[in-house]
Scaffold this motif. Structure first.
Motif, PDB file in Angstrom:
ATOM      1  N   ASP A  49      11.508   6.188  10.843  1.00  0.00           N
ATOM      2  CA  ASP A  49      12.577   7.362  10.563  1.00  0.00           C
ATOM      3  C   ASP A  49      13.537   6.970  11.733  1.00  0.00           C
ATOM      4  N   GLU A  50      14.760   7.387  11.189  1.00  0.00           N
ATOM      5  CA  GLU A  50      16.066   7.162  12.059  1.00  0.00           C
ATOM      6  C   GLU A  50      16.974   8.508  12.105  1.00  0.00           C
ATOM      7  N   ASP A  51      17.202   9.083  12.863  1.00  0.00           N
ATOM      8  CA  ASP A  51      18.119  10.436  12.957  1.00  0.00           C
ATOM      9  C   ASP A  51      19.002  10.304  13.713  1.00  0.00           C
ATOM     10  N   TYR A  52      20.428  10.203  13.078  1.00  0.00           N
ATOM     11  CA  TYR A  52      21.714  10.450  13.407  1.00  0.00           C
ATOM     12  C   TYR A  52      22.598  11.685  13.331  1.00  0.00           C
ATOM     13  N   ILE A 106      20.719  10.450   8.166  1.00  0.00           N
ATOM     14  CA  ILE A 106      19.166  10.309   8.392  1.00  0.00           C
ATOM     15  C   ILE A 106      18.777   9.259   7.558  1.00  0.00           C
ATOM     16  N   ARG A 129      13.863  20.158  10.595  1.00  0.00           N
ATOM     17  CA  ARG A 129      13.653  19.413  11.578  1.00  0.00           C
ATOM     18  C   ARG A 129      12.511  20.087  12.370  1.00  0.00           C
ATOM     19  N   HIS A 159       9.421  15.945  16.154  1.00  0.00           N
ATOM     20  CA  HIS A 159      10.224  14.694  15.836  1.00  0.00           C
ATOM     21  C   HIS A 159      11.175  14.275  16.759  1.00  0.00           C
ATOM     22  N   GLN A 160      10.962  12.965  17.122  1.00  0.00           N
ATOM     23  CA  GLN A 160      11.432  12.427  18.396  1.00  0.00           C
ATOM     24  C   GLN A 160      12.838  12.017  18.209  1.00  0.00           C
ATOM     25  N   SER A 161      13.917  12.993  18.542  1.00  0.00           N
ATOM     26  CA  SER A 161      15.231  12.850  17.972  1.00  0.00           C
ATOM     27  C   SER A 161      15.855  13.969  19.087  1.00  0.00           C
ATOM     28  N   SER A 186      16.331  17.617  17.110  1.00  0.00           N
ATOM     29  CA  SER A 186      15.254  18.372  16.756  1.00  0.00           C
ATOM     30  C   SER A 186      15.217  19.567  17.938  1.00  0.00           C
TER      31      SER A 186
END
Length: 286
Positions: free
Chosen positions: A55-58, A62, A104, A108-110, A113
């Motif tokens: 997963d990539e969260d911008y 996403i 979120r 979740h490592q963002s 979040s």
């Protein structure tokens, strides 16, 4: 009853202590699964909870990893994902323009979040989807989600609808970028506006119509080049089919999934690396 869109009384930014309350308020009904949906209707919500390493969260964009292939013991990806069940549900959202609710979670490592619990972060549209080799070297399905800024009408789907009765009309919109550069025009004129797959000529009251299709898509995350060896002249039907992996093209230009061979002009040199990219990322099998 499955609800696509906003949940009445639950504004964006609403916070929930745990998955139980998410389910009770109808924001995301499954207590464990990250995707709520049906492969015949589409997905109504997803949860970003740190379960998938790809997963990539911008924030407003996403790159979401589909469901399946993870070990229940280690949590690592141990097999390829398939375009079925919840993954197919997300693909339907993309094709039919159905919005999905994004939640979120604290795991979740963002930077986007919450520090605790879960937060409803609004509606997103699924711009495209493709198959890719993940960090664990197994194939996963990836979905690019883009935040919807404007209000989207509530769409309600009753799962047990009667066979007979007055049909309900649901209007959806698929946002699709069609570039009409000088290069695209050149390709279409080269083929006389005839599709390279079916050779069909579409006549309109303003003349002939065809579409320029990029073999390896432009823009993030595919970054295909806007050059002649990466462009085909297709009719709208075969353009959509190609974009969504309905057929592929071999290096010898034989078609995969449908009969025939790609028609080519001698001066149109197509680079096979782009055909290979499409087969790898959009075809279920070749």
């Amino acid at each position: 009853m499955r609800v696509f869109g906003e949940i009445t009384g639950i504004p964006e930014g609403s916070e929930f202590e745990n998955r139980y309350y998410l389910s009770q308020y109808g924001v995301h009904k499954p207590l464990q699964a990250g995707i709520s949906g049906s492969q015949t209707e589409g997905a109504d919500s997803i949860v970003l909870s740190g379960g998938y390493e790809d997963d990539e969260d911008y924030g407003d964009v996403i790159i979401y990893t589909g469901h399946g292939g993870r070990s229940q013991v280690t949590g690592l990806q141990v097999s390829d994902q398939q375009l079925s069940h919840q993954n197919l549900a997300l693909a339907l959202n993309c094709q039919q323009g159905i919005p999905v609710r994004v939640i979120r979670g604290y795991n979740h490592q963002s930077i986007f979040s919450p520090s605790e619990g879960y937060r409803y972060d609004g509606l997103y549209r699924i711009a495209d989807y493709w198959r890719a080799q993940g960090l664990s070297d197994f194939f996963v399905w990836r979905f690019r989600l883009i935040k919807i800024d404007k209000l989207v009408d509530l769409v309600v789907v009753n799962e047990d609808q009667p066979i007979y009765g007055k049909p309900k009309r649901v209007e959806t919109m698929v946002q699709r970028i069609i570039r009409d550069t000088a290069l695209s025009s050149y390709v279409k004129k080269m083929y006389g506006f005839r599709c390279q797959v079916c050779r069909v000529e579409i006549r309109t009251n303003t003349g002939l119509y065809a579409e320029a299709a990029h073999i390896q898509p432009l823009g993030m995350p595919h970054n295909g080049p806007d050059i002649l060896p990466n462009i085909l002249c297709l009719c709208p039907n075969h353009h959509v089919m190609y974009d969504f992996g309905g057929f592929g093209i071999k290096d010898d230009f034989a078609l995969i999934g449908i009969d025939g061979k790609l028609f080519r002009k001698a001066k149109h040199i197509i680079d096979c690396q782009y055909l290979q990219y499409h087969r790898k990322h959009f075809m279920i099998s070749d």
